[in-house]
Motif scaffolding. Sequence first.
Motif, PDB file in Angstrom:
ATOM      1  N   ALA A 154      -2.450   6.549  -2.072  1.00  0.00           N
ATOM      2  CA  ALA A 154      -2.750   5.726  -0.897  1.00  0.00           C
ATOM      3  C   ALA A 154      -1.909   6.136   0.304  1.00  0.00           C
ATOM      4  N   ALA A 155      -0.610   6.207   0.126  1.00  0.00           N
ATOM      5  CA  ALA A 155       0.281   6.555   1.232  1.00  0.00           C
ATOM      6  C   ALA A 155       1.510   7.250   0.668  1.00  0.00           C
ATOM      7  N   ALA A 156       1.909   8.318   1.331  1.00  0.00           N
ATOM      8  CA  ALA A 156       3.109   9.049   0.929  1.00  0.00           C
ATOM      9  C   ALA A 156       3.599   9.838   2.136  1.00  0.00           C
ATOM     10  N   SER A 157       4.892  10.058   2.194  1.00  0.00           N
ATOM     11  CA  SER A 157       5.487  10.762   3.329  1.00  0.00           C
ATOM     12  C   SER A 157       5.184  12.258   3.314  1.00  0.00           C
ATOM     13  N   GLN A 158       4.858  12.797   2.139  1.00  0.00           N
ATOM     14  CA  GLN A 158       4.522  14.214   1.992  1.00  0.00           C
ATOM     15  C   GLN A 158       3.600  14.365   0.791  1.00  0.00           C
ATOM     16  N   PRO A 159       3.012  15.538   0.576  1.00  0.00           N
ATOM     17  CA  PRO A 159       2.125  15.713  -0.586  1.00  0.00           C
ATOM     18  C   PRO A 159       2.834  15.380  -1.902  1.00  0.00           C
ATOM     19  N   VAL A 160       2.040  14.930  -2.860  1.00  0.00           N
ATOM     20  CA  VAL A 160       2.556  14.507  -4.159  1.00  0.00           C
ATOM     21  C   VAL A 160       2.015  15.453  -5.229  1.00  0.00           C
ATOM     22  N   GLU A 161       2.908  16.028  -6.026  1.00  0.00           N
ATOM     23  CA  GLU A 161       2.478  16.845  -7.155  1.00  0.00           C
ATOM     24  C   GLU A 161       2.397  15.941  -8.378  1.00  0.00           C
ATOM     25  N   VAL A 162       1.210  15.859  -8.956  1.00  0.00           N
ATOM     26  CA  VAL A 162       0.993  15.034 -10.139  1.00  0.00           C
ATOM     27  C   VAL A 162       0.773  15.962 -11.324  1.00  0.00           C
ATOM     28  N   LYS A 163       1.694  15.899 -12.285  1.00  0.00           N
ATOM     29  CA  LYS A 163       1.568  16.675 -13.518  1.00  0.00           C
ATOM     30  C   LYS A 163       1.032  15.748 -14.595  1.00  0.00           C
TER      31      LYS A 163
ATOM     32  N   VAL B 149      -1.751  16.212  -4.329  1.00  0.00           N
ATOM     33  CA  VAL B 149      -2.575  15.241  -3.608  1.00  0.00           C
ATOM     34  C   VAL B 149      -1.852  14.813  -2.340  1.00  0.00           C
ATOM     35  N   LYS B 150      -2.572  14.815  -1.222  1.00  0.00           N
ATOM     36  CA  LYS B 150      -2.027  14.316   0.043  1.00  0.00           C
ATOM     37  C   LYS B 150      -2.344  12.831   0.176  1.00  0.00           C
ATOM     38  N   ALA B 151      -1.611  12.152   1.030  1.00  0.00           N
ATOM     39  CA  ALA B 151      -1.830  10.725   1.267  1.00  0.00           C
ATOM     40  C   ALA B 151      -3.263  10.480   1.737  1.00  0.00           C
ATOM     41  N   GLY B 152      -3.900   9.453   1.172  1.00  0.00           N
ATOM     42  CA  GLY B 152      -5.261   9.095   1.538  1.00  0.00           C
ATOM     43  C   GLY B 152      -6.320   9.990   0.925  1.00  0.00           C
ATOM     44  N   GLU B 153      -5.935  10.811  -0.023  1.00  0.00           N
ATOM     45  CA  GLU B 153      -6.834  11.809  -0.601  1.00  0.00           C
ATOM     46  C   GLU B 153      -7.016  11.562  -2.097  1.00  0.00           C
ATOM     47  N   THR B 154      -8.183  11.937  -2.604  1.00  0.00           N
ATOM     48  CA  THR B 154      -8.457  11.895  -4.038  1.00  0.00           C
ATOM     49  C   THR B 154      -8.655  13.324  -4.524  1.00  0.00           C
ATOM     50  N   ARG B 155      -8.024  13.661  -5.630  1.00  0.00           N
ATOM     51  CA  ARG B 155      -8.194  14.975  -6.255  1.00  0.00           C
ATOM     52  C   ARG B 155      -8.712  14.782  -7.673  1.00  0.00           C
TER      53      ARG B 155
ATOM     54  N   ALA C  31       0.822  -1.210   0.000  1.00  0.00           N
ATOM     55  CA  ALA C  31       0.000   0.000   0.000  1.00  0.00           C
ATOM     56  C   ALA C  31       0.859   1.263   0.000  1.00  0.00           C
ATOM     57  N   GLU C  32       2.035   1.200   0.614  1.00  0.00           N
ATOM     58  CA  GLU C  32       2.906   2.362   0.634  1.00  0.00           C
ATOM     59  C   GLU C  32       3.369   2.657  -0.789  1.00  0.00           C
ATOM     60  N   ASN C  33       3.395   3.921  -1.155  1.00  0.00           N
ATOM     61  CA  ASN C  33       3.783   4.362  -2.495  1.00  0.00           C
ATOM     62  C   ASN C  33       2.823   3.869  -3.577  1.00  0.00           C
ATOM     63  N   SER C  34       1.564   3.656  -3.223  1.00  0.00           N
ATOM     64  CA  SER C  34       0.564   3.224  -4.196  1.00  0.00           C
ATOM     65  C   SER C  34      -0.279   4.408  -4.638  1.00  0.00           C
ATOM     66  N   TYR C  35      -0.737   4.329  -5.878  1.00  0.00           N
ATOM     67  CA  TYR C  35      -1.585   5.379  -6.418  1.00  0.00           C
ATOM     68  C   TYR C  35      -2.590   4.761  -7.377  1.00  0.00           C
ATOM     69  N   LEU C  36      -3.643   5.521  -7.650  1.00  0.00           N
ATOM     70  CA  LEU C  36      -4.653   5.104  -8.613  1.00  0.00           C
ATOM     71  C   LEU C  36      -5.045   6.334  -9.416  1.00  0.00           C
TER      72      LEU C  36
ATOM     73  N   LEU D 235     -10.531  13.741 -14.723  1.00  0.00           N
ATOM     74  CA  LEU D 235      -9.720  12.621 -14.271  1.00  0.00           C
ATOM     75  C   LEU D 235      -9.586  12.715 -12.760  1.00  0.00           C
ATOM     76  N   SER D 236      -9.253  11.591 -12.126  1.00  0.00           N
ATOM     77  CA  SER D 236      -9.101  11.545 -10.671  1.00  0.00           C
ATOM     78  C   SER D 236      -7.777  10.895 -10.314  1.00  0.00           C
ATOM     79  N   VAL D 237      -7.149  11.416  -9.257  1.00  0.00           N
ATOM     80  CA  VAL D 237      -5.879  10.880  -8.768  1.00  0.00           C
ATOM     81  C   VAL D 237      -6.032  10.576  -7.284  1.00  0.00           C
ATOM     82  N   PHE D 238      -5.694   9.346  -6.897  1.00  0.00           N
ATOM     83  CA  PHE D 238      -5.719   8.925  -5.495  1.00  0.00           C
ATOM     84  C   PHE D 238      -4.317   8.485  -5.100  1.00  0.00           C
TER      85      PHE D 238
END
Length: 111
Positions: free
Chosen positions: A44-53, A69-75, A19-24, A39-42
């Motif tokens: 699952a777990a990350a040490s800090q917010p993730v910028e998705v380009k 996107v923060k961990a556990g969040e969908t944008r 689950a760590e470092n997982s995304y959908l 589109l949607s980006v989820f």
Amino acid sequence: MNWSLIILGLVALSSVAIAENSYLIIAPKLLKVGFDNQLSVFIAAASQPVEVKYELIIGQQRVSGSTTVKAGETRNATITLPMEFPVGAAELIFTATGGIRFEDKRDVIVY
């Protein structure tokens, strides 16, 4: 010794590692010109917010955007294609930096 408890513990640990470092990413296969394509980006777990380009490429034309996107969040994000955008086979590329890193390339059709 209770082997079933040990096996259950190992399965639980491996699930956490997976689950760590997982995304959908949910994105349409067909993108329409003159339309707000969603589109949607989820993450699952990350040490800090993730910028998705994200970048849509067809020939020499490009449309891009990004979301954080923060961990556990969908944008949700929108790719708006102008009416003069070319139609045909294209590539949609997602690149993430920050809490996790990945690159995800998808073949799409613009119509």
